[in-house]
Write a protein that holds these residues in place. Structure first.
Motif, PDB file in Angstrom:
ATOM      1  N   GLU A  51       0.772  -1.191   0.188  1.00 60.97           N
ATOM      2  CA  GLU A  51      -0.208   0.048   0.008  1.00 60.97           C
ATOM      3  C   GLU A  51       0.930   1.072  -0.091  1.00 60.97           C
ATOM      4  OE1 GLU A  51      -0.173  -2.439   2.085  1.00 60.97           O
ATOM      5  OE2 GLU A  51      -2.194  -3.053   2.580  1.00 60.97           O
ATOM      6  N   GLY A  91      -0.347   2.053   4.043  1.00 59.57           N
ATOM      7  CA  GLY A  91      -1.780   1.764   4.464  1.00 59.57           C
ATOM      8  C   GLY A  91      -2.156   2.417   5.818  1.00 59.57           C
ATOM      9  N   ILE A  92      -1.109   2.944   6.461  1.00 59.35           N
ATOM     10  CA  ILE A  92      -1.590   3.333   7.591  1.00 59.35           C
ATOM     11  C   ILE A  92      -1.709   4.865   7.610  1.00 59.35           C
ATOM     12  CG2 ILE A  92      -1.060   3.511  10.073  1.00 59.35           C
ATOM     13  CD1 ILE A  92       0.744   1.013   9.388  1.00 59.35           C
ATOM     14  N   ASP A  94      -9.386   9.125  -3.810  1.00 57.49           N
ATOM     15  CA  ASP A  94     -10.321   8.228  -2.920  1.00 57.49           C
ATOM     16  C   ASP A  94      -9.278   7.079  -2.795  1.00 57.49           C
ATOM     17  OD1 ASP A  94     -10.464   6.744  -5.516  1.00 57.49           O
ATOM     18  OD2 ASP A  94     -12.426   6.643  -5.290  1.00 57.49           O
ATOM     19  N   GLY A  95      -8.075   7.009  -3.216  1.00 59.53           N
ATOM     20  CA  GLY A  95      -7.111   5.931  -2.994  1.00 59.53           C
ATOM     21  C   GLY A  95      -7.078   4.821  -4.017  1.00 59.53           C
ATOM     22  N   SER A  96      -8.009   5.005  -5.022  1.00 59.28           N
ATOM     23  CA  SER A  96      -7.957   4.144  -6.067  1.00 59.28           C
ATOM     24  C   SER A  96      -7.208   4.371  -7.358  1.00 59.28           C
ATOM     25  CB  SER A  96      -9.376   3.755  -6.593  1.00 59.28           C
ATOM     26  OG  SER A  96     -10.181   5.130  -7.059  1.00 59.28           O
ATOM     27  N   GLN A 152      -1.849   4.015  -0.885  1.00 54.53           N
ATOM     28  CA  GLN A 152      -3.007   3.700  -1.229  1.00 54.53           C
ATOM     29  C   GLN A 152      -4.242   4.319  -0.041  1.00 54.53           C
ATOM     30  OE1 GLN A 152      -3.064  -0.514  -1.502  1.00 54.53           O
ATOM     31  NE2 GLN A 152      -2.808  -0.450  -3.721  1.00 54.53           N
ATOM     32  N   ALA A 153      -3.959   4.625   1.323  1.00 52.74           N
ATOM     33  CA  ALA A 153      -4.740   5.391   2.137  1.00 52.74           C
ATOM     34  C   ALA A 153      -5.000   6.692   1.861  1.00 52.74           C
ATOM     35  CB  ALA A 153      -4.551   4.557   3.521  1.00 52.74           C
ATOM     36  N   VAL A 154      -4.603   7.413   0.922  1.00 50.90           N
ATOM     37  CA  VAL A 154      -4.609   8.715   0.683  1.00 50.90           C
ATOM     38  C   VAL A 154      -5.934   9.533   0.962  1.00 50.90           C
ATOM     39  CG1 VAL A 154      -4.609   8.381  -1.799  1.00 50.90           C
ATOM     40  CG2 VAL A 154      -3.922  10.553  -0.942  1.00 50.90           C
ATOM     41  N   GLY A 155      -6.936   8.522   1.039  1.00 46.94           N
ATOM     42  CA  GLY A 155      -8.261   9.142   0.953  1.00 46.94           C
ATOM     43  C   GLY A 155      -8.597   9.504   2.305  1.00 46.94           C
ATOM     44  N   LEU A 156      -7.717   9.064   3.302  1.00 47.75           N
ATOM     45  CA  LEU A 156      -7.970   9.551   4.615  1.00 47.75           C
ATOM     46  C   LEU A 156      -6.962  11.036   5.066  1.00 47.75           C
ATOM     47  CD1 LEU A 156      -7.444   6.221   6.342  1.00 47.75           C
ATOM     48  CD2 LEU A 156      -9.351   7.288   5.810  1.00 47.75           C
TER      49      LEU A 156
END
Lengths: 347, 347
Positions: free
Chosen positions: B177, B215-216, B259-261, B324-328
């Protein structure tokens, strides 16, 4: 406030034994459900009559909730020429296994439709889950009106929102780690998002319960999934070394030997990306991957090879489906795994 | 019993602000360390004199532990012809940006060696972390004898075991991630293992503390990492929308919109796989990916393009590194993020 997943699904432990068509068995589903989890049946390749019989058998073996799983893939759109080119690629492999003529390049199973829906309305299982999206809206509504809870898998936030808007009662957030077929259906290309990143982003985007899947193989993974905001977990690969798993012994052996680094996703077995342990067939066919016929035509062509290789106790042509946490696998029974996870994760 | 990670690293919260060469800043490292986490400096592209100055500056700004990060890549082995072919591919892009002659196909930074090691022996930071393996054994030993704690990243169980055997005091388990460069160094091909699957398998394989990365991006991810058996976390992307981040504003904008995608790993910026938000340059160069010169030669060639694109406020040629956790992600300060995570994760 989301409804409790265990109440929604009618189960004791928020654990779903993943439906793994061709690998899970009715015996595994019964064992999982009787242990307090949700047992699942991979029904994607079944005909109506066989499915009706299976429904009766299940009712005789457990009075707990059971999940029937189906595929909602789009019909294959690849050309006849693509099919013939793939048949030509298969010919030397068929010859090597003395399998005669390569199968015709046609699908041998179909997306969930009216006929299968009617059987599901008769059986009325507690849970029906789908992969690759959802069936047409009128069928989803009939199943819901009939009392079944509807689940499906999302690999992105956009897919999760689509599933919620189209009637899913809970969403399986399928991380890139998971074994077998990737459930993506909206994106033109697989976004490959890992579970750690996917779960909290989906939890923030929908109001239905979220079930984490992918890379979860013991109580640590279950606790981590809950920390991320999931209401439950779906676990597949960890069950493949259980006595109830219906896979060739060479597949079980490869799973126990893996440290999790020798899997990748591939389209060469079925025409859709699925994660498995790398073997000779995956390596040799890799260069042709972009040119193969659509799912599930490729699945038809490889069927005899997969079976013959398993029978010959060779890993070379078996679809060795596996998730990335396979290094945690151990020989066990479905019941023992679920009981130990429930205890260790304090469920 | 493993030594407590916070004791080992001399920090309050078991959080490492990831070293992101070209994106993190000394101000970010100071803020992270003063907030009780471990601030990191991405020093891979620095010359000895500049590094010596940076070491002095840091001692003036914080008396807390700080981490200096370096690369241990193998020297590029690609041919001169490969370099010239890549220069020809860059020419239209250079012309579009009126950048003149394409740079020579040579590396402009080098793996951690004697000269930089001598500077590190002078500065004697509490922590030194490496990416792409470890330096030669004699240098590792000198740094350890000098009192620095040595970290490096593993993307597989085999890499984690290798790092432990070769002197790493703790191991960063880098899941698929994560944004930026993948740290793999042993496998011929990237195994792409997600954090959820990677962390428990590495925890079971080594006896040194394991730091989860990839991913954290909030307290949920931190709690999940601990549930998986990690002793700490390394977080990168979440800091890129902090005021201290040294990235173009167009990069910050793309991060907040994701949104991470829309990320994937690519070799087209540097010659090694790194995860970023998909943009025009990644799309157009994708077909050439297998034929590019080795890291870091490709990094030299794209340098002027990346800079010009950022200055022009265009995302098209910027390496939009992102996990990949960029949506947060949200706009904040380094201190505020660390304090809120420590509070919410009850560290």
């Amino acid at each position: 406030m989301t409804q409790s997943l265990t109440t929604l699904l009618g189960i004791t432990h928020p654990i779903i034994q993943a439906p793994m068509a061709g690998a899970s068995t009715p015996a595994m589903a019964v064992a999982a459900s009787n242990a307090g989890a949700l047992g699942s049946l991979g029904c994607a390749m079944m005909k109506a009559d066989a499915l009706r019989e299976l429904g009766k058998d299940m009712k005789n073996q457990t009075n707990r909730a059971v999940n029937f799983n189906f595929f909602c893939h789009t019909e294959p759109a690849s050309s006849a020429e693509t099919g013939e080119a793939a048949r030509a690629l298969m010919k030397p492999y068929y010859d090597e296994h003395r399998l005669g003529e390569v199968k015709d390049a046609n699908p041998t199973h179909f997306p969930f439709g009216e006929e299968i829906c009617d059987v599901m309305l008769e059986i009325a299982p507690k849970v029906i889950s789908f992969h690759f999206g959802l069936p047409p809206a009128d069928l989803v509504q009939k199943l819901k009106d009939n009392g079944s809870v509807i689940l499906s898998s999302a690999t992105t936030v956009a897919e999760a929102k689509w599933l919620e808007a189209n009637g899913a009662d809970a969403i399986i957030a399928q991380g890139f780690e998971s074994g077998g077929h990737r459930g993506f259906f909206l994106e033109s290309e697989d976004a490959c998002i890992g579970t750690m990143a996917l779960v909290p982003q989906i939890v923030d985007a929908v109001s239905v319960p979220v079930i984490a899947a992918g890379g979860i193989a013991d109580a640590r993974g279950i606790k981590a999934a809950f920390a991320l905001g999931a209401s439950g977990v779906q676990i597949g690969t960890a069950f493949l070394n259980c006595v109830e798993a219906g896979i060739p012994s060479v597949h079980k052996k490869e799973l126990l030997a893996s440290d999790g680094s020798n899997t990748r996703t591939t389209k060469v077995f079925s025409g859709r990306p699925a994660r498995g342990i790398i073997n000779r067939y995956m390596e040799e066919m890799r260069e042709h991957e972009p040119d193969l016929p659509d799912f599930p035509i490729m699945n038809t062509l490889t069927g005899p090879l997969r079976k013959a290789s398993g029978t010959a106790n060779s890993p070379d042509f078996v679809s060795l489906w596996s998730g990335q946490a396979v290094g945690l696998n151990r020989e066990s029974t479905t019941e023992e795994l679920i009981q130990s996870w429930a205890k260790d994760a304090k469920l």
